[in-house]
Design a protein around this motif. Structure first.
Motif, PDB file in Angstrom:
ATOM      1  N   GLY A  45       0.817  -1.216   0.000  1.00 22.27           N
ATOM      2  CA  GLY A  45       0.000   0.000   0.000  1.00 22.27           C
ATOM      3  C   GLY A  45       0.845   1.258   0.000  1.00 22.27           C
ATOM      4  N   LYS A  46       1.915   1.241   0.788  1.00 17.98           N
ATOM      5  CA  LYS A  46       2.808   2.400   0.842  1.00 17.98           C
ATOM      6  C   LYS A  46       3.555   2.574  -0.477  1.00 17.98           C
ATOM      7  CE  LYS A  46       3.703   1.717   5.819  1.00 17.98           C
ATOM      8  NZ  LYS A  46       3.181   0.331   5.919  1.00 17.98           N
ATOM      9  N   ILE A  47       3.971   1.456  -1.074  1.00 17.68           N
ATOM     10  CA  ILE A  47       4.689   1.518  -2.358  1.00 17.68           C
ATOM     11  C   ILE A  47       3.772   2.087  -3.438  1.00 17.68           C
ATOM     12  CG2 ILE A  47       5.787   0.132  -4.168  1.00 17.68           C
ATOM     13  CD1 ILE A  47       6.659  -1.807  -1.897  1.00 17.68           C
ATOM     14  N   ALA A  48       2.528   1.623  -3.457  1.00 17.41           N
ATOM     15  CA  ALA A  48       1.568   2.136  -4.437  1.00 17.41           C
ATOM     16  C   ALA A  48       1.322   3.626  -4.228  1.00 17.41           C
ATOM     17  CB  ALA A  48       0.255   1.355  -4.330  1.00 17.41           C
ATOM     18  N   ALA A  49       1.152   4.042  -2.979  1.00 18.38           N
ATOM     19  CA  ALA A  49       0.928   5.455  -2.688  1.00 18.38           C
ATOM     20  C   ALA A  49       2.135   6.308  -3.087  1.00 18.38           C
ATOM     21  CB  ALA A  49       0.625   5.639  -1.203  1.00 18.38           C
ATOM     22  N   ALA A  50       3.329   5.753  -2.918  1.00 18.20           N
ATOM     23  CA  ALA A  50       4.537   6.500  -3.285  1.00 18.20           C
ATOM     24  C   ALA A  50       4.582   6.767  -4.785  1.00 18.20           C
ATOM     25  CB  ALA A  50       5.775   5.718  -2.841  1.00 18.20           C
ATOM     26  N   TRP A  51       4.183   5.781  -5.596  1.00 17.39           N
ATOM     27  CA  TRP A  51       4.167   5.992  -7.046  1.00 17.39           C
ATOM     28  C   TRP A  51       3.105   7.013  -7.448  1.00 17.39           C
ATOM     29  CZ3 TRP A  51       8.145   5.162  -9.751  1.00 17.39           C
ATOM     30  CH2 TRP A  51       8.982   4.063  -9.538  1.00 17.39           C
ATOM     31  N   ALA A  52       1.946   6.980  -6.788  1.00 13.65           N
ATOM     32  CA  ALA A  52       0.915   7.981  -7.076  1.00 13.65           C
ATOM     33  C   ALA A  52       1.415   9.375  -6.734  1.00 13.65           C
ATOM     34  CB  ALA A  52      -0.360   7.659  -6.293  1.00 13.65           C
ATOM     35  N   LEU A  53       2.089   9.500  -5.588  1.00 12.09           N
ATOM     36  CA  LEU A  53       2.635  10.792  -5.179  1.00 12.09           C
ATOM     37  C   LEU A  53       3.751  11.239  -6.108  1.00 12.09           C
ATOM     38  CD1 LEU A  53       2.422  12.987  -3.012  1.00 12.09           C
ATOM     39  CD2 LEU A  53       4.161  11.748  -1.694  1.00 12.09           C
ATOM     40  N   ALA A  54       4.518  10.258  -6.639  1.00 10.88           N
ATOM     41  CA  ALA A  54       5.599  10.580  -7.578  1.00 10.88           C
ATOM     42  C   ALA A  54       5.061  11.192  -8.863  1.00 10.88           C
ATOM     43  CB  ALA A  54       6.400   9.316  -7.898  1.00 10.88           C
ATOM     44  N   LEU A  55       3.795  10.952  -9.169  1.00  8.47           N
ATOM     45  CA  LEU A  55       3.173  11.636 -10.305  1.00  8.47           C
ATOM     46  C   LEU A  55       2.531  12.951  -9.880  1.00  8.47           C
ATOM     47  CD1 LEU A  55       2.049  11.766 -13.248  1.00  8.47           C
ATOM     48  CD2 LEU A  55       0.003  10.677 -12.322  1.00  8.47           C
ATOM     49  N   LEU A  56       1.733  12.922  -8.821  1.00  8.30           N
ATOM     50  CA  LEU A  56       0.919  14.087  -8.462  1.00  8.30           C
ATOM     51  C   LEU A  56       1.752  15.289  -8.046  1.00  8.30           C
ATOM     52  CD1 LEU A  56      -1.936  12.274  -6.493  1.00  8.30           C
ATOM     53  CD2 LEU A  56      -2.110  13.408  -8.723  1.00  8.30           C
ATOM     54  N   ALA A  57       2.833  15.062  -7.287  1.00  7.48           N
ATOM     55  CA  ALA A  57       3.634  16.192  -6.805  1.00  7.48           C
ATOM     56  C   ALA A  57       4.280  16.971  -7.954  1.00  7.48           C
ATOM     57  CB  ALA A  57       4.680  15.710  -5.799  1.00  7.48           C
ATOM     58  N   PRO A  58       5.039  16.323  -8.844  1.00  9.03           N
ATOM     59  CA  PRO A  58       5.610  17.088  -9.963  1.00  9.03           C
ATOM     60  C   PRO A  58       4.544  17.599 -10.934  1.00  9.03           C
ATOM     61  CG  PRO A  58       6.114  14.749 -10.194  1.00  9.03           C
ATOM     62  CD  PRO A  58       5.536  14.940  -8.837  1.00  9.03           C
ATOM     63  N   PHE A  59       3.431  16.891 -11.065  1.00 10.66           N
ATOM     64  CA  PHE A  59       2.367  17.353 -11.954  1.00 10.66           C
ATOM     65  C   PHE A  59       1.765  18.648 -11.426  1.00 10.66           C
ATOM     66  CE2 PHE A  59      -1.724  17.493 -14.021  1.00 10.66           C
ATOM     67  CZ  PHE A  59      -1.481  16.955 -15.279  1.00 10.66           C
ATOM     68  N   ALA A  60       1.561  18.722 -10.101  1.00 13.50           N
ATOM     69  CA  ALA A  60       1.035  19.954  -9.501  1.00 13.50           C
ATOM     70  C   ALA A  60       2.024  21.098  -9.672  1.00 13.50           C
ATOM     71  CB  ALA A  60       0.736  19.714  -8.023  1.00 13.50           C
ATOM     72  N   TRP A  61       3.305  20.803  -9.571  1.00 11.91           N
ATOM     73  CA  TRP A  61       4.328  21.847  -9.733  1.00 11.91           C
ATOM     74  C   TRP A  61       4.374  22.336 -11.180  1.00 11.91           C
ATOM     75  CZ3 TRP A  61       8.993  22.002 -12.553  1.00 11.91           C
ATOM     76  CH2 TRP A  61       9.824  23.076 -12.240  1.00 11.91           C
ATOM     77  N   ALA A  62       4.212  21.430 -12.137  1.00 12.45           N
ATOM     78  CA  ALA A  62       4.315  21.793 -13.549  1.00 12.45           C
ATOM     79  C   ALA A  62       3.046  22.421 -14.103  1.00 12.45           C
ATOM     80  CB  ALA A  62       4.672  20.548 -14.381  1.00 12.45           C
ATOM     81  N   PHE A  63       1.885  21.951 -13.667  1.00 16.34           N
ATOM     82  CA  PHE A  63       0.632  22.394 -14.274  1.00 16.34           C
ATOM     83  C   PHE A  63      -0.307  23.106 -13.296  1.00 16.34           C
ATOM     84  CE2 PHE A  63       2.035  18.675 -16.732  1.00 16.34           C
ATOM     85  CZ  PHE A  63       2.097  19.224 -18.007  1.00 16.34           C
ATOM     86  N   GLY A  64       0.039  23.121 -12.015  1.00 18.28           N
ATOM     87  CA  GLY A  64      -0.799  23.802 -11.034  1.00 18.28           C
ATOM     88  C   GLY A  64      -1.625  22.829 -10.206  1.00 18.28           C
ATOM     89  N   MET A  65      -1.992  23.278  -9.017  1.00 10.21           N
ATOM     90  CA  MET A  65      -2.745  22.436  -8.104  1.00 10.21           C
ATOM     91  C   MET A  65      -4.123  22.089  -8.653  1.00 10.21           C
ATOM     92  SD  MET A  65      -1.088  21.488  -5.420  1.00 10.21           S
ATOM     93  CE  MET A  65      -2.456  21.003  -4.374  1.00 10.21           C
ATOM     94  N   ASP A  66      -4.776  23.043  -9.319  1.00 12.53           N
ATOM     95  CA  ASP A  66      -6.104  22.777  -9.857  1.00 12.53           C
ATOM     96  C   ASP A  66      -6.077  21.635 -10.870  1.00 12.53           C
ATOM     97  OD1 ASP A  66      -7.386  24.618  -8.340  1.00 12.53           O
ATOM     98  OD2 ASP A  66      -7.551  26.155  -9.892  1.00 12.53           O
ATOM     99  N   ALA A  67      -5.093  21.647 -11.755  1.00 15.03           N
ATOM    100  CA  ALA A  67      -4.987  20.601 -12.774  1.00 15.03           C
ATOM    101  C   ALA A  67      -4.714  19.243 -12.127  1.00 15.03           C
ATOM    102  CB  ALA A  67      -3.888  20.940 -13.770  1.00 15.03           C
ATOM    103  N   ALA A  68      -3.821  19.213 -11.147  1.00  9.58           N
ATOM    104  CA  ALA A  68      -3.498  17.954 -10.474  1.00  9.58           C
ATOM    105  C   ALA A  68      -4.702  17.419  -9.711  1.00  9.58           C
ATOM    106  CB  ALA A  68      -2.320  18.153  -9.521  1.00  9.58           C
ATOM    107  N   PHE A  69      -5.422  18.307  -9.019  1.00  8.02           N
ATOM    108  CA  PHE A  69      -6.589  17.872  -8.262  1.00  8.02           C
ATOM    109  C   PHE A  69      -7.685  17.401  -9.202  1.00  8.02           C
ATOM    110  CE2 PHE A  69     -10.347  18.391  -5.547  1.00  8.02           C
ATOM    111  CZ  PHE A  69      -9.909  17.723  -4.409  1.00  8.02           C
ATOM    112  N   GLY A  70      -7.851  18.107 -10.328  1.00 10.74           N
ATOM    113  CA  GLY A  70      -8.861  17.694 -11.305  1.00 10.74           C
ATOM    114  C   GLY A  70      -8.552  16.329 -11.892  1.00 10.74           C
ATOM    115  N   MET A  71      -7.272  16.068 -12.194  1.00  6.73           N
ATOM    116  CA  MET A  71      -6.869  14.772 -12.719  1.00  6.73           C
ATOM    117  C   MET A  71      -7.134  13.667 -11.694  1.00  6.73           C
ATOM    118  SD  MET A  71      -3.113  13.554 -14.116  1.00  6.73           S
ATOM    119  CE  MET A  71      -2.350  13.689 -12.483  1.00  6.73           C
TER     120      MET A  71
END
Length: 455
Positions: A45-71
Motif C-alpha cells: 500500500g505504501k509503495i503504491a501510494a509513493a508511485w501515485a505521489l511521484a506523479l501528483l507532486a511534480p504534476f502539480a508543480w508543472a501544471f498547477g494544483m487545480d490541474a493535479a486535483f482535477g486529474m
C-alpha cells in the motif's frame, strides 16, 4: 473549483517521462512479490501510494494544483470508484456461497467443474467464479498425486478466458463498459474466439487428466481420499444467488437507463445512473454480509486481504495511468507515436493482429486491466467508433487482454489468489517461470491459431 480542474489533459504537449510512475507501479507489482515477498506483503500500500505521489507532486508543480486535483478527482470518481465497488460486490457475494460435500476428481468430474466455472465467469466475474469453485475442485482431487495441471488449467479457463463475454466477467471489459462500450457488445464479438479457445483447452485438459488418471500412481491412491464422503452435495449461502442477479441487473440498468442527469463533482461529470448503480451495489454488498450464514464464509475461509490488495494497487494505477492515456489519445502528435506506428499499417490504419498480440503480451506482465485501457485509448478511445467501424480492432484488444492475462501469475488478479489457495492445500504449484512454461507450451500456440482465425 476552477474550470482548470476539469480541463482535459493536453497529451500532445506532455513528455513520455510522465509515464514513469505508471511503469513503476506495474513493475513493482511484477517484481516485488518475486524478489522481496515479505516487504511487498507488508508495504504494498505504501509503495503504491509513493508511485501515485511521484506523479501528483511534480504534476502539480508543472501544471498547477487545480490541474493535479482535477486529474485525481476524474481518475477516482469516473473510473476507480465504480471499478472497485463492482469488484468488491462480486467478491463479497461470491465469497458467501459455499459448496459443501465431496466429489471424486475423475477426468469427467474435473472437466465438468472447469466447464461450469468457465460458464459462470462471465456472469459472476473471474474472481467470483474462481473463489466459488477452487476449493471444491481441490477437495475433489486431494487424493490425486498429479493435481498441478488441474489448477493450471483452472487458471487458464475459469480465472481468465471464461470471463470474456460480459463487463462483469473481467476487469478490462468493465473498464470498457465504463468508457461507453455496450454491455452485450463483447458477448456478440468475442463469443466465437471464446468458444474456440475454451473448447480446445477443455479437450486438452480432458486428454491430459485421463492420461494421469490411468497411471499406476493414481490408481494406487484412488481410495486414499482424506475428505470424507457426504450423502449429497449442498450449497450454503444460497441467498447470494439472488444478490448476484441484482448485481447483473444493476450493471445492465446503468447501460440502458440514460436519464441525461449529471452532477459536477469536483470538476468531474458523474451520471445519475452510475450513482444509482454504485450506491445500490454497496447496499447489495452490505446485504450479503448481513444475510449470509457465518458458516458459509467460514467454509470458504473468506477474508478481505485479496480485495484490499486490489483496492490499494488499482488506486495508484488509475492515478498514474491518466497522463499515459492523454499522451496516447494524442496519437502521432504524442510522445508515444512509435507505439501507434507499431500497431498501424503504412496508411495509419490499425492492424488488428498487432493489437491482439501487443495488448495480450503486455497484459501478461503488466496486469490486463490497465493494459486494456492503454490500447483502448491508443485506438482512439471513442467507444461508439470502436464498436462500429473499429469493431474488429476493439475485439482484438478485448481478446488479447482477457485471454492472455492467463500467460503469467501476474496477468490477472485471480491467478495469484488461486495459486495461493492451492499451495495452502499442499499442492506444489510451479514458480513464476515454471507456470510461464505451461502457458508457452499450451496457450501461445492456441493464441497463434486464434489470432490467425479471428483477427
Amino acid at each position: 473549483m476552477s474550470s482548470a480542474s476539469a480541463a482535459p489533459l493536453d497529451g500532445a504537449s506532455m513528455s513520455a517521462a510522465w509515464g514513469i510512475p505508471f511503469v513503476g507501479i506495474l513493475l513493482s507489482i511484477a517484481i516485488f512479490p518475486l524478489v522481496a515477498k515479505k516487504v511487498w506483503h507488508h508495504h504494498f500500500g505504501k509503495i503504491a501510494a509513493a508511485w501515485a505521489l511521484a506523479l501528483l507532486a511534480p504534476f502539480a508543480w508543472a501544471f498547477g494544483m487545480d490541474a493535479a486535483f482535477g486529474m485525481l478527482a476524474h481518475a477516482m470518481l469516473a473510473e476507480y470508484v465504480p471499478f472497485i465497488i463492482l469488484l468488491a460486490a462480486l467478491y463479497t457475494v461470491a465469497g458467501g456461497v459455499c459448496v459443501r460435500g465431496n466429489l471424486h476428481g475423475s477426468p469427467r468430474v474435473n472437466t465438468a467443474l472447469l466447464a461450469l466455472g468457465t460458464a459462470l465467469a462471465s456472469v459472476m466475474g473471474t474472481t467470483g467464479a474462481a473463489m466459488l469453485l477452487i476449493r471444491p475442485l481441490l477437495r475433489a482431487n486431494d487424493n490425486r498425486k498429479h493435481a498441478v495441471h488441474v489448477v493450471v488449467f483452472f487458471i487458464f479457463l475459469v480465472a481468465n478466458a471464461g470471463g470474456s463475454l460480459s463487463p462483469l466477467g473481467d476487469p478490462p471489459l468493465f473498464l470498457g463498459f465504463l468508457n461507453g462500450v455496450g454491455f452485450f457488445w463483447t458477448t456478440l464479438h468475442l463469443a466465437l474466439p471464446m468458444l474456440f479457445i475454451c473448447g480446445v483447452l477443455l479437450a486438452l485438459f480432458y486428454a491430459l487428466d485421463s492420461h494421469y488418471w490411468r497411471t499406476k500412481e493414481e490408481q494406487g491412491r484412488a481410495f486414499l481420499d482424506p475428505t470424507p464422503d457426504t450423502p449429497r452435495l449442498f450449497i450454503d449461502g444460497k441467498v447470494n444467488f439472488v444478490l448476484l442477479a441484482l448485481i447483473v441487473a444493476l450493471v445492465l440498468m446503468s447501460g440502458v437507463w440514460k436519464p441525461g442527469v449529471e452532477f459536477d463533482v469536483l470538476g468531474t461529470h458523474v451520471a445519475l445512473q452510475n450513482v444509482v448503480r454504485d450506491g445500490a451495489l454497496v447496499i447489495v454488498l452490505l446485504a450479503s454480509l448481513a444475510l449470509t450464514p457465518k458458516s458459509a464464509r467460514a467454509g470458504n475461509a473468506f477474508d478481505w486481504a485479496p480485495i484490499e490488495e486490489v483496492a490499494k494497487l488499482f488506486a495508484a494505477i488509475f492515478v498514474t495511468i491518466a497522463p499515459v492515456i492523454a499522451i496516447l489519445r494524442a496519437g502521432e502528435a504524442g510522445a508515444f507515436a512509435a507505439i501507434v506506428h507499431a500497431v498501424s499499417d503504412a496508411n495509419g490504419k490499425p492492424v488488428d493482429l498487432a493489437y491482439f498480440w501487443a495488448t495480450g503480451l503486455l497484459s501478461s506482465f503488466l496486469d490486463n486491466a490497465p493494459t486494456y485501457l492503454v490500447f483502448f485509448n491508443l485506438a482512439g478511445g471513442d467507444a461508439q467508433a470502436l464498436m462500429t467501424t473499429g469493431a474488429t480492432t476493439l475485439a482484438a484488444i478485448s481478446a488479447g487482454a482477457v485471454f492472455m492475462g492467463a500467460n503469467t501469475y501476474i496477468g490477472n488478479a485471480p491467478n495469484f489468489m488461486v495459486k495461493a489457495i492451492a499451495e495452502s492445500r499442499g499442492i506444489r504449484m510451479p514458480g513464476f517461470f515454471g507456470y510461464l512454461g505451461w502457458s508457452c507450451a499450451v496457450l501461445l500456440p492456441l493464441f497463434a491459431v486464434s489470432g490467425w482465425l479471428f483477427f
